[in-house]
Design a protein around this motif. Structure first.
Motif, mmCIF file in Angstrom:
data_model
loop_
_atom_site.group_PDB
_atom_site.id
_atom_site.type_symbol
_atom_site.label_atom_id
_atom_site.label_comp_id
_atom_site.label_asym_id
_atom_site.label_seq_id
_atom_site.Cartn_x
_atom_site.Cartn_y
_atom_site.Cartn_z
ATOM 1 N N PHE A 176 -1.432 -1.848 -5.413
ATOM 2 C CA PHE A 176 -2.752 -1.999 -4.708
ATOM 3 C C PHE A 176 -3.351 -3.210 -4.993
ATOM 4 O O PHE A 176 -3.826 -3.867 -3.955
ATOM 5 C CB PHE A 176 -3.600 -0.748 -5.002
ATOM 6 C CG PHE A 176 -3.076 0.760 -4.491
ATOM 7 C CD1 PHE A 176 -2.652 0.589 -3.267
ATOM 8 C CD2 PHE A 176 -3.436 1.702 -5.321
ATOM 9 C CE1 PHE A 176 -2.163 1.998 -2.881
ATOM 10 C CE2 PHE A 176 -2.919 2.805 -4.817
ATOM 11 C CZ PHE A 176 -2.433 3.064 -3.617
ATOM 12 N N ALA A 177 -3.466 -3.593 -6.234
ATOM 13 C CA ALA A 177 -3.935 -4.976 -6.743
ATOM 14 C C ALA A 177 -3.365 -6.244 -5.984
ATOM 15 O O ALA A 177 -3.832 -7.140 -5.472
ATOM 16 C CB ALA A 177 -3.793 -4.908 -8.399
ATOM 17 N N LEU A 178 -1.883 -5.969 -5.886
ATOM 18 C CA LEU A 178 -1.223 -7.120 -5.198
ATOM 19 C C LEU A 178 -1.425 -7.245 -3.550
ATOM 20 O O LEU A 178 -1.783 -8.386 -3.100
ATOM 21 C CB LEU A 178 0.333 -6.890 -5.440
ATOM 22 C CG LEU A 178 0.754 -7.237 -6.607
ATOM 23 C CD1 LEU A 178 2.331 -6.951 -6.767
ATOM 24 C CD2 LEU A 178 0.897 -8.869 -6.946
ATOM 25 N N CYS A 201 4.305 5.663 -5.587
ATOM 26 C CA CYS A 201 4.364 5.575 -6.974
ATOM 27 C C CYS A 201 3.268 6.739 -7.341
ATOM 28 O O CYS A 201 3.434 7.441 -8.629
ATOM 29 C CB CYS A 201 3.789 4.229 -7.514
ATOM 30 S SG CYS A 201 4.984 2.930 -7.554
ATOM 31 N N GLY A 202 2.132 6.689 -6.893
ATOM 32 C CA GLY A 202 1.228 7.655 -7.435
ATOM 33 C C GLY A 202 1.643 9.226 -7.014
ATOM 34 O O GLY A 202 1.496 9.963 -8.059
ATOM 35 N N PHE A 246 0.858 -1.219 -0.167
ATOM 36 C CA PHE A 246 -0.040 -0.076 0.158
ATOM 37 C C PHE A 246 0.914 1.210 -0.015
ATOM 38 O O PHE A 246 0.610 2.311 -0.798
ATOM 39 C CB PHE A 246 -1.040 0.027 1.038
ATOM 40 C CG PHE A 246 -1.844 1.120 1.454
ATOM 41 C CD1 PHE A 246 -2.956 1.356 0.637
ATOM 42 C CD2 PHE A 246 -1.370 2.302 2.243
ATOM 43 C CE1 PHE A 246 -3.565 2.521 0.753
ATOM 44 C CE2 PHE A 246 -2.244 3.267 2.339
ATOM 45 C CZ PHE A 246 -3.307 3.447 1.633
ATOM 46 N N ILE A 247 2.062 1.267 0.835
ATOM 47 C CA ILE A 247 2.980 2.550 0.933
ATOM 48 C C ILE A 247 3.540 2.562 -0.620
ATOM 49 O O ILE A 247 3.515 3.558 -1.031
ATOM 50 C CB ILE A 247 3.750 2.226 2.140
ATOM 51 C CG1 ILE A 247 3.281 2.266 3.301
ATOM 52 C CG2 ILE A 247 5.028 3.264 1.842
ATOM 53 C CD1 ILE A 247 4.187 1.825 4.758
ATOM 54 N N LYS A 296 -4.345 -6.346 -2.260
ATOM 55 C CA LYS A 296 -5.668 -6.809 -2.311
ATOM 56 C C LYS A 296 -5.609 -8.326 -2.592
ATOM 57 O O LYS A 296 -6.478 -9.063 -1.817
ATOM 58 C CB LYS A 296 -6.540 -6.231 -3.329
ATOM 59 C CG LYS A 296 -8.099 -6.493 -3.413
ATOM 60 C CD LYS A 296 -8.668 -6.148 -2.092
ATOM 61 C CE LYS A 296 -10.060 -6.357 -2.055
ATOM 62 N NZ LYS A 296 -10.832 -6.124 -0.912
ATOM 63 N N LEU A 297 -4.828 -8.816 -3.374
ATOM 64 C CA LEU A 297 -4.838 -10.354 -3.926
ATOM 65 C C LEU A 297 -4.307 -11.214 -2.691
ATOM 66 O O LEU A 297 -4.869 -12.046 -2.278
ATOM 67 C CB LEU A 297 -4.106 -10.677 -5.086
ATOM 68 C CG LEU A 297 -4.796 -10.210 -6.269
ATOM 69 C CD1 LEU A 297 -3.450 -10.290 -7.422
ATOM 70 C CD2 LEU A 297 -5.608 -11.164 -6.644
ATOM 71 N N ILE A 298 -3.325 -10.726 -2.036
ATOM 72 C CA ILE A 298 -2.825 -11.311 -0.718
ATOM 73 C C ILE A 298 -3.809 -11.385 0.328
ATOM 74 O O ILE A 298 -4.016 -12.136 1.025
ATOM 75 C CB ILE A 298 -1.603 -10.585 -0.259
ATOM 76 C CG1 ILE A 298 -0.242 -10.732 -1.376
ATOM 77 C CG2 ILE A 298 -1.017 -10.848 1.185
ATOM 78 C CD1 ILE A 298 0.835 -9.890 -1.123
ATOM 79 N N LYS A 299 -4.596 -10.091 0.713
ATOM 80 C CA LYS A 299 -5.607 -9.930 1.267
ATOM 81 C C LYS A 299 -6.667 -11.093 1.263
ATOM 82 O O LYS A 299 -7.093 -11.679 2.059
ATOM 83 C CB LYS A 299 -6.105 -8.713 1.509
ATOM 84 C CG LYS A 299 -6.997 -8.303 2.832
ATOM 85 C CD LYS A 299 -7.537 -6.997 2.797
ATOM 86 C CE LYS A 299 -8.675 -6.626 3.965
ATOM 87 N NZ LYS A 299 -8.959 -5.369 3.920
ATOM 88 N N LEU A 300 -7.217 -11.112 0.115
ATOM 89 C CA LEU A 300 -8.098 -12.204 -0.492
ATOM 90 C C LEU A 300 -7.615 -13.676 -0.225
ATOM 91 O O LEU A 300 -8.666 -14.399 0.132
ATOM 92 C CB LEU A 300 -8.602 -12.039 -1.860
ATOM 93 C CG LEU A 300 -9.332 -10.691 -2.130
ATOM 94 C CD1 LEU A 300 -9.371 -10.612 -3.677
ATOM 95 C CD2 LEU A 300 -10.760 -10.796 -1.632
#
Length: 268
Positions: free
Chosen positions: A39-41, A10-11, A4-5, A43-47
């Motif tokens: 962010f997607a990575l 990057c943003g 997330f950081i 989210k995937l790990i959290k899922l």
């Protein structure tokens, strides 16, 4: 949390790049893509931790991301190792590769190249400058604007050759080579002379290979030199100009994609 950081960083960096390098170039938005990936990575790990997706899906995405980072790191090492420690002196030609003439920008790759050229010519006044670069999106021709910049700062206009047809690194080098060959042929015609003796006329010409320097920013040296060698340049040496500190990481990322593209197309 780390992903997330990284996405946030990057943003933020992407926003800085867009403000400094321009809003109209799509490649400047690549950092937003990187932010989305992080962010997607995350989210995937959290899922996966919540047992909503299988392990193989997370491993596959992480493997691809790791491969991309590894390719980038290797490319950066190669780029850094290709930057010369010293400039070769007394070259016959100095080819300045075209760059966007954003003279009003704080960190301008074009200005860095031209200022390096001025320093080189002041130390090696017999070197012929070849400026390469065709029409930009604003309708102005890169090489002509670059030539004007040099002339305004005291470089002899008779010491400058300009080509106006190229639009990328490979074309820069193709058309510059043609221009130098034409110049050499004209000089040969004007300087050839005949020795007459008891044996008969003997034509005297200089057979020494021409020495050529390719001047570009440090991050661009590797690709430029590889393309030059592929196109048949001999006796060629890199002349490195510096690049901006803030945009340096962005330019390395862009150059990594450019090197992969040129390798795929067989240009290097």
């Amino acid at each position: 949390m780390l992903l997330f950081i990284l996405g946030i960083l990057c943003g933020i960096y992407g926003t800085v790049v867009i403000f400094m390098a321009g809003f109209l170039e799509l490649q400047n938005y690549i950092w937003y893509v990187f932010a989305f990936v992080f962010f997607a990575l995350g989210k995937l790990i959290k899922l996966y931790l919540n047992k909503r997706i299988p392990l193989w899906s997370v491993v596959s995405v992480c493997t691809l991301a790791t491969l991309g980072i590894l390719i980038f790191v290797i490319t950066v090492v190669v780029i850094r190792l290709s930057v010369p420690k010293d400039d070769k002196k007394s070259l016959d030609f100095l080819v300045i590769l075209g760059a966007k003439t954003d003279f009003d920008k704080k960190e301008s790759d074009c200005i860095y190249r031209l200022e390096k050229a001025i320093d080189y010519i002041n130390e090696n006044p017999d070197t012929i400058i070849v400026i390469s670069g065709g029409m930009q999106k604003n309708g102005k021709i890169e090489s002509l604007e670059m030539a004007d910049y040099l002339i305004e700062r005291g470089i002899d206009r008779d010491n400058i050759l300009v080509e106006v047809e190229s639009h990328n690194t490979r074309e820069n080098l193709i058309y510059s080579k043609a221009l130098m060959d034409k110049y050499n042929e004209e000089m040969k015609i004007n300087t050839d002379f005949i020795i007459r003796n008891d044996i008969g006329p003997v034509e005297v010409v200089e057979a020494r290979p021409e020495t050529i320097g390719i001047l570009t920013n440090d991050f661009h040296i590797f690709r430029a030199m590889q393309v030059a060698k592929k196109l048949g340049y001999t006796q060629v040496s890199p002349i490195s100009a510096k690049s901006g500190n803030i945009l340096y990481l962005h330019m390395l990322v862009r150059e990594t994609f450019a090197i992969l593209k040129y390798k795929f197309l067989g240009y290097i």
